[in-house]
Design an enzyme around this catalytic site. Structure first.
Site: not given
Length: 305
Positions: A66, A68-69, A270
């Site tokens: 994903h 955002d990682h 997170h």
């Protein structure tokens, strides 16, 4: 070891939190030892606000693909090369990480001037370098996702130099052999067993860094007995069902796992962008009501292990 949080927001950045990235400084005196766990967009900018140089990075672990990682990875790789860094770098991640990196470099006309190895992993032990081992555990998330358990090997106990000198063993190379637990023979024919002069081994530290996950079968094994557990707490207790429906965890679930696993400390990260500073303190209170030894990670927070 110490953890440095470069990004602690879930999904999208906020004014005070960037997306996920965590540095692990191994603090080993004779070897490179700076590892990065996930690399959300803007990670290289966050690094500029620390004392750490990207040239010291030798391993990057990606939990899942994903954005955002992951979306900060191509820029970090290229900037590392443009800075003249030649130290090799290894990237570990799920299936698809190789295609992502190679495609990003190819279509942007970019490359690295340092040796770059990309290892696509599955569940199980990833490597053991003699000082520590890293094991990957599958998470519960819409994409293939892993959490990582980092375990230091026990260190030999201190050598009783005074007792050895009293036994007639001269200081020097023989001490090194005895420190390694070997048996030596002196000139007078006596055998000296190093194990008899060593204190008890010093237990190594253990750390669990979870990827994005809802409750999962592997969680307890990943976290069991670690000194520090890093776990997402995307949403609060009231929104637990919503968190789980998207492959995420609530504060209650993170704290309950920490309690069941018998960890030393829980660090939550997170955090959904819906929470301001006051809301984040609410998340922390919820966790501490179940597992008091909980800390909330903020960007640039440092935790010793």
């Amino acid at each position: 070891m110490e953890l440095i949080f470069l990004g602690t927001s879930a999904g999208v950045p906020t004014r005070t939190r960037n997306v996920t990235a965590i540095l692990l400084n191994l603090q080993h005196p004779t070897q490179s030892g700076l590892w990065l766990f996930d690399c959300g967009e803007g990670t290289q900018h966050q690094l500029l606000h620390t004392a750490f140089n990207p040239g010291k990075l030798d391993k990057i672990f990606i939990s899942h693909l994903h954005g955002d990682h992951l979306f900060g990875l191509p820029g970090l790789l290229c900037s590392r090369s443009m800075s003249g860094i030649i130290q090799p770098l290894t990237i570990y991640g799920p299936h698809g990480i190789r295609e992502f990196v190679e495609t990003a470099l190819r279509i942007s006309g970019s490359w690295t001037d340092y040796p770059l190895e990309i290892v696509e992993i599955g569940a199980g032990e990833i490597f053991d370098d003699g000082l520590r081992k890293v094991t990957a555990y599958p998470m519960e998330h819409p994409l293939e996702c892993y959490g990582y358990r980092i375990e230091e090997h026990d260190k030999p106990g201190a050598l009783n130099a005074q007792a050895l000198k009293a036994a007639g063993v001269p200081p020097g190379p023989l001490f090194q052999e005895l420190k390694a637990g070997k048996t030596i023979m002196l000139d007078d024919g006596r055998q000296i067993n190093g194990a008899d002069y060593l204190a008890a081994p010093v237990p190594g530290k253990a750390l669990a860094i979870f990827g994005d996950t809802g409750p999962c079968d592997a969680a307890l094994e990943l976290a069991k007995g670690v000194d520090v557990m890093v776990h997402e707490a995307t949403l609060d207790m009231a929104m637990e069902a919503k968190a789980n429906s998207r492959g995420h965890s609530s504060t209650r679930q993170a704290a309950a796992l920490a309690r069941e696993a018998g960890v030393g400390k829980l660090i939550i990260t997170h955090v959904s962008s819906r929470y301001d500073d006051k809301g984040c303190q609410h998340l922390l209170r919820e966790c501490r009501s179940i597992f008091p030894a909980t800390e909330l990670a903020n960007d640039f927070a440092v935790f010793s292990i």
